[in-house]
Design a protein around this motif. Structure first.
Motif, short mmCIF file in Angstrom:
data_model
loop_
_atom_site.label_atom_id
_atom_site.label_comp_id
_atom_site.label_asym_id
_atom_site.label_seq_id
_atom_site.Cartn_x
_atom_site.Cartn_y
_atom_site.Cartn_z
N LEU A 299 0.93 -1.16 -0.04
CA LEU A 299 0.09 0.03 -0.01
C LEU A 299 1.06 1.25 0.03
N GLN A 300 0.88 1.77 -1.03
CA GLN A 300 1.80 3.02 -1.36
C GLN A 300 0.95 4.07 -0.88
N MET A 301 1.16 4.90 0.12
CA MET A 301 0.37 6.18 0.75
C MET A 301 1.27 7.54 0.69
N ASN A 302 0.68 8.23 -0.14
CA ASN A 302 0.99 9.47 -0.56
C ASN A 302 0.30 10.64 -0.03
N SER A 303 0.82 11.90 0.01
CA SER A 303 -0.03 13.03 0.41
C SER A 303 -0.64 12.72 1.97
N LEU A 304 0.21 11.94 2.82
CA LEU A 304 -0.60 11.56 3.96
C LEU A 304 -1.03 12.81 4.81
N LYS A 305 -2.09 12.49 5.62
CA LYS A 305 -3.08 13.65 6.37
C LYS A 305 -3.15 13.03 7.70
N PRO A 306 -3.25 13.93 9.03
CA PRO A 306 -3.39 13.50 10.09
C PRO A 306 -4.36 12.32 10.49
N GLU A 307 -5.58 12.64 9.18
CA GLU A 307 -6.50 11.86 9.86
C GLU A 307 -6.45 10.14 9.04
N ASP A 308 -5.26 10.14 8.64
CA ASP A 308 -4.72 8.82 8.00
C ASP A 308 -4.27 8.00 9.11
N THR A 309 -4.03 8.56 10.29
CA THR A 309 -3.41 8.03 11.54
C THR A 309 -4.48 6.78 11.96
N ALA A 310 -3.70 5.68 11.89
CA ALA A 310 -4.57 4.59 12.21
C ALA A 310 -3.57 3.17 12.25
N VAL A 311 -4.16 2.04 12.81
CA VAL A 311 -3.57 1.01 12.80
C VAL A 311 -4.06 0.40 11.18
N TYR A 312 -3.08 0.11 10.50
CA TYR A 312 -3.48 -0.70 8.92
C TYR A 312 -3.27 -2.07 9.12
N TYR A 313 -4.42 -2.80 8.51
CA TYR A 313 -4.35 -4.26 8.78
C TYR A 313 -4.37 -4.82 7.30
N CYS A 314 -3.83 -5.91 6.79
CA CYS A 314 -4.00 -6.48 5.70
C CYS A 314 -4.94 -7.72 5.90
N ASN A 315 -5.61 -7.97 4.51
CA ASN A 315 -6.60 -9.04 4.79
C ASN A 315 -6.77 -9.73 3.51
N ALA A 316 -6.72 -11.04 3.67
CA ALA A 316 -6.85 -12.07 2.30
C ALA A 316 -7.98 -12.80 2.60
N ARG A 317 -8.86 -12.98 1.49
CA ARG A 317 -10.01 -13.64 1.38
C ARG A 317 -10.24 -14.76 0.05
N ALA A 318 -10.35 -15.72 0.20
CA ALA A 318 -10.42 -16.66 -0.85
C ALA A 318 -11.85 -16.91 -1.12
N VAL A 319 -12.01 -17.22 -2.34
CA VAL A 319 -13.67 -17.49 -2.85
C VAL A 319 -14.34 -18.60 -2.07
N TRP A 320 -13.42 -19.62 -1.70
CA TRP A 320 -14.02 -20.53 -0.85
C TRP A 320 -14.45 -20.20 0.60
N GLY A 321 -14.08 -18.98 0.89
CA GLY A 321 -14.42 -18.48 2.30
C GLY A 321 -13.45 -18.59 3.34
N ALA A 322 -12.29 -18.62 3.30
CA ALA A 322 -11.04 -18.54 3.97
C ALA A 322 -10.60 -17.19 4.14
N ASP A 323 -10.65 -16.68 5.31
CA ASP A 323 -10.35 -15.22 5.46
C ASP A 323 -9.41 -14.87 6.61
N TYR A 324 -8.38 -14.35 6.17
CA TYR A 324 -7.04 -14.13 7.14
C TYR A 324 -6.69 -12.60 7.34
N TRP A 325 -6.35 -12.25 8.60
CA TRP A 325 -5.76 -10.98 8.91
C TRP A 325 -4.41 -10.95 9.60
N GLY A 326 -3.70 -10.04 9.30
CA GLY A 326 -2.40 -9.74 9.78
C GLY A 326 -2.66 -8.95 11.33
#
Length: 117
Positions: free
Chosen positions: A81-108
């Motif tokens: 995730l390339q993030m440019n022109s960042l603003k104070p309101e972008d402050t957060a914890v960022y999570y990665c998610n992967a979802r398969a068509v068969w329903g598997a769902d994973y989070w970092g």
């Protein structure tokens, strides 16, 4: 065992840039829809950017359109995730998610981005 590990977060000044990475083990991103979410304490987790299974279609929250770019490198099983022109309101914890068509769902576990002068 499937693992998603985010990295690249940190402190950046308003207007600056950061590039987040999400490295996967135990799965192949080519079979998953991958997304970046973010969450601020006391608020719901929100979708920031999304990429479909083939990697050809992307979608972004209105608040980040034109500033953030999601991409993937299948050979390295990594999503960015390339993030440019960042603003104070972008402050957060960022999570990665992967979802398969068969329903598997994973989070970092997330990586903290702080935008402040």
């Amino acid at each position: 065992q499937v693992q998603l590990v985010e990295s690249g977060g940190g402190l950046v000044q308003p207007g600056g840039s950061l590039k987040l990475s999400c490295a996967a083990s135990g799965l192949s991103f080519i079979n998953y829809r991958v997304s970046w979410y973010r969450q601020v304490p006391g608020k719901e987790r929100e979708l920031v950017a999304d990429m479909n299974w083939g990697g050809g279609v992307t979608d972004y929250a209105d608040s980040v359109k034109g500033r953030f770019t999601i991409s993937r490198e299948n050979a390295k099983n990594t999503v960015f995730l390339q993030m440019n022109s960042l603003k104070p309101e972008d402050t957060a914890v960022y999570y990665c998610n992967a979802r398969a068509v068969w329903g598997a769902d994973y989070w970092g576990k997330g990586t903290l981005v702080t935008v402040s002068s």
